[in-house]
Design an enzyme around this catalytic site. Structure first.
Site, short mmCIF file in Angstrom:
data_model
loop_
_atom_site.label_atom_id
_atom_site.label_comp_id
_atom_site.label_asym_id
_atom_site.label_seq_id
_atom_site.Cartn_x
_atom_site.Cartn_y
_atom_site.Cartn_z
N HIS A 198 -3.30 7.37 2.99
CA HIS A 198 -3.74 6.08 2.45
C HIS A 198 -5.09 5.72 3.08
O HIS A 198 -5.32 6.00 4.25
CB HIS A 198 -2.71 5.00 2.75
CG HIS A 198 -3.12 3.66 2.26
ND1 HIS A 198 -3.45 3.44 0.93
CD2 HIS A 198 -3.31 2.48 2.90
CE1 HIS A 198 -3.81 2.18 0.79
NE2 HIS A 198 -3.74 1.58 1.95
N ASN A 218 -10.17 0.36 -0.06
CA ASN A 218 -8.71 0.45 -0.13
C ASN A 218 -8.26 0.00 -1.52
O ASN A 218 -8.34 -1.18 -1.85
CB ASN A 218 -8.10 -0.44 0.96
CG ASN A 218 -6.58 -0.40 0.97
OD1 ASN A 218 -5.95 0.17 0.07
ND2 ASN A 218 -5.99 -1.01 1.98
N CYS A 247 0.82 -1.23 0.00
CA CYS A 247 0.00 0.00 0.00
C CYS A 247 0.85 1.28 0.00
O CYS A 247 0.30 2.37 -0.15
CB CYS A 247 -0.95 0.01 1.19
SG CYS A 247 -2.26 -1.22 1.00
O1 UT7 Z 1 -3.74 -1.13 3.61
C1 UT7 Z 1 -2.79 -1.92 4.23
C2 UT7 Z 1 -2.84 -1.83 5.68
N1 UT7 Z 1 -4.07 -2.40 6.18
C3 UT7 Z 1 -4.69 -1.81 7.17
O2 UT7 Z 1 -4.29 -0.78 7.63
C4 UT7 Z 1 -5.88 -2.52 7.77
C5 UT7 Z 1 -5.82 -2.47 9.26
N2 UT7 Z 1 -6.88 -3.23 9.93
C6 UT7 Z 1 -8.19 -2.86 9.93
O3 UT7 Z 1 -8.56 -1.93 9.25
C7 UT7 Z 1 -9.13 -3.58 10.83
O4 UT7 Z 1 -8.40 -4.38 11.72
C8 UT7 Z 1 -10.18 -4.46 10.10
C9 UT7 Z 1 -11.19 -3.58 9.39
C10 UT7 Z 1 -9.49 -5.38 9.10
C11 UT7 Z 1 -10.94 -5.29 11.13
O5 UT7 Z 1 -11.56 -4.45 12.11
P1 UT7 Z 1 -11.34 -4.71 13.67
O6 UT7 Z 1 -12.14 -3.68 14.36
O7 UT7 Z 1 -9.87 -4.75 13.95
O8 UT7 Z 1 -12.01 -6.11 13.86
P2 UT7 Z 1 -11.35 -7.44 14.44
O9 UT7 Z 1 -10.45 -8.07 13.45
O10 UT7 Z 1 -10.81 -7.16 15.82
O11 UT7 Z 1 -12.63 -8.34 14.60
C12 UT7 Z 1 -13.68 -8.03 15.55
C13 UT7 Z 1 -14.84 -9.00 15.35
C14 UT7 Z 1 -14.38 -10.45 15.28
O12 UT7 Z 1 -15.38 -11.25 15.89
P3 UT7 Z 1 -15.18 -11.76 17.39
O13 UT7 Z 1 -13.95 -12.60 17.36
O14 UT7 Z 1 -15.05 -10.54 18.23
O15 UT7 Z 1 -16.43 -12.54 17.64
C15 UT7 Z 1 -14.38 -10.75 13.79
O16 UT7 Z 1 -14.58 -12.11 13.51
O17 UT7 Z 1 -15.48 -8.73 14.09
C16 UT7 Z 1 -15.56 -9.92 13.31
N3 UT7 Z 1 -15.47 -9.57 11.90
C17 UT7 Z 1 -16.55 -9.21 11.18
N4 UT7 Z 1 -17.86 -9.11 11.50
C18 UT7 Z 1 -18.72 -8.73 10.52
C19 UT7 Z 1 -14.37 -9.50 11.11
N5 UT7 Z 1 -14.73 -9.11 9.87
C20 UT7 Z 1 -16.08 -8.94 9.89
C21 UT7 Z 1 -17.02 -8.55 8.91
N6 UT7 Z 1 -18.31 -8.44 9.28
N7 UT7 Z 1 -16.66 -8.24 7.65
#
Ligand code: UT7
Length: 331
Positions: free
Chosen positions: A256, A286, A116
């Site tokens: 970004h 993204n 990215c």
């Molecule tokens: O561009 C390159 C660099 N990339 C980035 O900068 C991305 C950085 N990361 C992020 O933007 C975020 O971490 C994400 C958007 C990818 C994920 O958001 P988060 O708030 O960190 O969620 P998480 O991974 O901590 O997941 C929280 C919960 C989990 O469920 P449990 O374990 O709490 O029951 C996930 O399974 O949300 C669940 N989850 C979803 N639920 C509904 C993960 N993806 C989804 C989804 N819809 N699409």
């Protein structure tokens, strides 16, 4: 004699027609519009659907948009630099094909990959070539067909990425406008958190790698988020400090677009009002290497000659950094 600086003098863009909305994703994986919107800020993204078309298609369209808008004689282009994480093919530089297709017959060309951060690093490369005096016109294109490396059954990644292309022209400037400073960083320890395991030299393609879905993007979102928030904010604050810029001096942040919460944290750290933060994540998600030039394209009409702009990016590798640039023209 005044130092030669490298300025952006034209911008072009292309987005495919197909719109993948959060509502449509709700029918594909276990997710909701509400979750995606509150956790990422994304509402929809564009996808290149036509079979047989790769990243070069997006890049050529973006370049042609720039060429037409600017009335550029393509034979004057010295170099075509392609920032991309999704080249048409692993071998045979996509940039070479793009340069030929747009008629840049006097240019040499190559691809640059830093996930990215590809476009940000490409800005540094293009500007250095120009400032050296060796080349006069460099076309820097950022394009990615992210849909080609995303598993649309994986809700943790498929909601984030979109396809698109953007292009800028770098030329010499004798008024001191253009790129002023850069602060670029990497940390190879980060590659376990954001990667494609197979298809490279460590793990060539096999039936097993396909079965295990190892040709798709894997992301440990939580870990990447932590690194992205602190590092993007750090480098943005650092470049302001190093150039004695206060929040009042900065006209625009071009960040970004991986997650709106990361962008907000960076703007906060810089003390910037959200009216100074370029944003298109809600419309395109993204788009990896295309993100920064797409932002410039969307906001081009609001930019004024002399505006102080801070670019910031964070991506796989890890790679990240910031660039301070003075805008060189009024639209
Ligand atoms: O561009 C390159 C660099 N990339 C980035 O900068 C991305 C950085 N990361 C992020 O933007 C975020 O971490 C994400 C958007 C990818 C994920 O958001 P988060 O708030 O960190 O969620 P998480 O991974 O901590 O997941 C929280 C919960 C989990 O469920 P449990 O374990 O709490 O029951 C996930 O399974 O949300 C669940 N989850 C979803 N639920 C509904 C993960 N993806 C989804 C989804 N819809 N699409």
């Amino acid at each position: 004699m005044a130092k030669t600086t490298a300025a952006i003098t034209a911008v072009g863009a292309y987005l495919p027609d197909f719109v993948l909305t959060n509502q449509l994703l709700e029918t594909m994986v276990d997710t909701t519009d509400e979750w995606i919107t509150t956790r990422t800020g994304i509402k929809e993204r564009r996808i290149l659907k036509e079979e047989g078309k790769g990243t070069s298609f997006l890049a050529i369209k973006a370049a042609e948009d720039l060429i037409e808008k600017r009335g550029l004689n393509v034979e004057e282009i010295d170099m075509v630099l392609m920032a991309t994480a999704t080249p048409d093919m692993p071998v045979a530089a996509t940039a070479a094909y793009v340069a030929s297709e747009i008629g840049a017959i006097n240019a040499f060309s190559y691809d640059l990959q830093a996930a990215c951060s590809s476009f940000l690093y490409g800005m540094s490369t293009a500007a250095s070539y120009i400032a050296s005096g060796r080349y006069q016109k460099i076309l820097l294109i950022g394009a990615d067909k992210m849909s080609s490396i995303i598993d649309y059954t994986d809700r943790t990644t498929c909601i984030i990425f979109g396809d698109g292309g953007g292009a800028v022209l770098f030329e010499a400037n004798d008024e001191g406008l253009g790129l002023q400073d850069e602060y670029l960083r990497t940390d190879g320890g980060g590659r376990q958190f954001l990667k494609i395991d197979a298809g490279g030299s460590i793990l060539p393609p096999s039936e097993e790698t396909i079965r295990k879905k190892q040709h798709f993007v894997f992301q440990d979102g939580k870990s990447v988020f932590k690194f992205a928030v602190s590092n993007m904010a750090d480098v943005s604050a650092k470049i302001m400090e190093r150039n004695q810029l206060t929040h009042e001096d900065v006209n625009w942040l071009v960040p970004h677009q991986a997650n709106k919460r990361i962008i907000d944290a960076t703007a906060n750290r810089m003390g910037l009002d959200e009216s100074k933060v370029m944003m298109n994540i809600h419309r395109y998600g993204n788009t990896t290497s295309a993100t920064l030039p797409l932002l410039l394209h969307d906001y081009e009409k609001q930019l004024k000659k002399g505006d102080n702009i801070i670019f910031a990016a964070f991506g796989g590798g890890f790679t990240w950094g910031s660039i301070y640039l003075k805008w060189a023209y009024n639209s």
